[in-house]
Design a protein around this motif. Structure first.
Motif, short mmCIF file in Angstrom:
data_model
loop_
_atom_site.label_atom_id
_atom_site.label_comp_id
_atom_site.label_asym_id
_atom_site.label_seq_id
_atom_site.Cartn_x
_atom_site.Cartn_y
_atom_site.Cartn_z
N MET A 13 1.76 -2.32 12.93
CA MET A 13 1.76 -2.27 11.47
C MET A 13 1.14 -3.55 10.92
O MET A 13 1.24 -4.61 11.54
CB MET A 13 3.18 -2.12 10.94
N ILE A 14 0.52 -3.45 9.75
CA ILE A 14 -0.18 -4.57 9.13
C ILE A 14 0.52 -4.97 7.85
O ILE A 14 0.86 -4.12 7.01
CB ILE A 14 -1.64 -4.18 8.80
N LEU A 15 0.75 -6.27 7.66
CA LEU A 15 1.33 -6.75 6.42
C LEU A 15 0.35 -6.50 5.27
O LEU A 15 -0.85 -6.76 5.39
CB LEU A 15 1.64 -8.25 6.50
N LYS A 16 0.86 -6.00 4.15
CA LYS A 16 0.04 -5.59 3.02
C LYS A 16 -0.49 -6.79 2.23
O LYS A 16 0.27 -7.72 1.93
CB LYS A 16 0.84 -4.67 2.11
N VAL A 17 -1.73 -6.76 1.86
CA VAL A 17 -2.37 -7.87 1.17
C VAL A 17 -1.76 -8.10 -0.21
O VAL A 17 -1.60 -9.25 -0.65
CB VAL A 17 -3.90 -7.67 1.06
N ASP A 18 -1.41 -7.02 -0.93
CA ASP A 18 -0.90 -7.20 -2.28
C ASP A 18 0.47 -7.88 -2.29
O ASP A 18 0.73 -8.77 -3.12
CB ASP A 18 -0.85 -5.86 -3.03
N VAL A 19 1.33 -7.49 -1.34
CA VAL A 19 2.67 -8.09 -1.27
C VAL A 19 2.56 -9.58 -0.91
O VAL A 19 3.18 -10.44 -1.55
CB VAL A 19 3.53 -7.36 -0.23
N VAL A 20 1.77 -9.88 0.11
CA VAL A 20 1.63 -11.27 0.57
C VAL A 20 0.97 -12.12 -0.50
O VAL A 20 1.36 -13.27 -0.74
CB VAL A 20 0.85 -11.34 1.90
N HIS A 21 -0.03 -11.57 -1.19
CA HIS A 21 -0.72 -12.33 -2.24
C HIS A 21 0.23 -12.65 -3.39
O HIS A 21 0.21 -13.76 -3.94
CB HIS A 21 -1.93 -11.54 -2.74
N GLU A 22 1.07 -11.71 -3.77
CA GLU A 22 2.06 -11.97 -4.82
C GLU A 22 2.98 -13.11 -4.42
O GLU A 22 3.33 -13.96 -5.24
CB GLU A 22 2.88 -10.70 -5.09
#
Length: 241
Positions: free
Chosen positions: A60-69
């Motif tokens: 699974m890949i960590l989501k860019v939008d969650v991490v960016h927030e």
């Protein structure tokens, strides 16, 4: 200095912060460490932070939008943002010294199969702690903050840092304490002599010797004095004979 760590497993980091030199440095105000749970920035009611990779594949890949927030909420224009990654620049003492001079650093810990590649656009540097793969970025983050915090003024005695391995691109000389003799193994007489100049020469010689034997490549980075060059010649002759 302020250090912020973004992680999926805050308890791993928090346990480390409550021990030894790191704990004392925080209590003395030498450093402020903030631990942030990335899950707090998920918009999903189940707090999902990852998804399957486009194109297929395992993990699974960590989501860019969650991490960016999480990045936006916990950094400023003055924050040096790091991601732990096996693809990054190799961490070493010089990098630790460089980071110790920053006012604020943020370390993003990867996990699972990785983080959406687009997050690279929002960080300053990728850092690797070695050519191997770990289950997550928490251990590399702890290595980085341990190495950096101990360099901060007031964390430990500055004399303790001066002669350490890698501080001058040489490996550290052997150290001994009581008892002076144990099972027939004796502390070198020069260290018991009280002659500070002889002790200095002994330690420099031994430091050069262990570096020559174990990490010869480091000698290329050392500004060798005439004294050191003579010692090295003697070391080479002794070893070759």
């Amino acid at each position: 200095m302020k250090i912020t760590i973004l992680t999926l497993f805050p308890s791993i980091i928090e346990a480390f912060l409550n021990e030894s030199i790191i704990k004392r440095s925080i209590e003395k105000g030498v450093v402020e460490v903030k631990v942030v749970d990335i899950r707090d920035y998920s918009k999903d009611k189940h707090h999902h932070v990852d998804d399957t990779p486009y194109g297929g594949g395992a993990g699974m890949i960590l989501k860019v939008d969650v991490v960016h927030e999480a990045l936006i909420a916990n950094s400023t224009s003055n924050t040096y943002k790091i991601i732990t990654s096996p693809k990054g620049n190799t961490f070493n003492q010089n990098k630790a010294l460089d980071l110790a001079n920053k006012d604020e650093i943020l370390i993003l810990c990867g996990h699972y199969e990785g983080i959406d590649e687009r997050i690279i656009n929002f960080i300053d540097e990728e850092i690797s702690v070695g050519d191997y793969i770990l289950t997550g970025g928490e251990v590399p983050a702890l290595i980085i903050i341990d190495s950096v915090i101990r360099l901060l003024k007031g964390a430990i005695n500055e004399e303790s840092i001066k002669d350490e391995t890698f501080s001058n691109n040489l490996l550290e000389y052997p150290q001994f304490t009581r008892p002076s003799s144990y099972l027939g193994l004796d502390v070198p007489e020069v260290l018991l002599s009280g002659n500070h100049e002889n002790i200095r020469k002994y330690r420099l010689y031994e430091s050069l010797k262990v570096t020559y034997l174990k990490r010869k490549d480091l000698l290329e980075k050392v500004n060798l004095t005439s004294e050191m060059l003579k010692m090295l010649e003697n070391i080479k002759k002794t070893i070759n004979n």
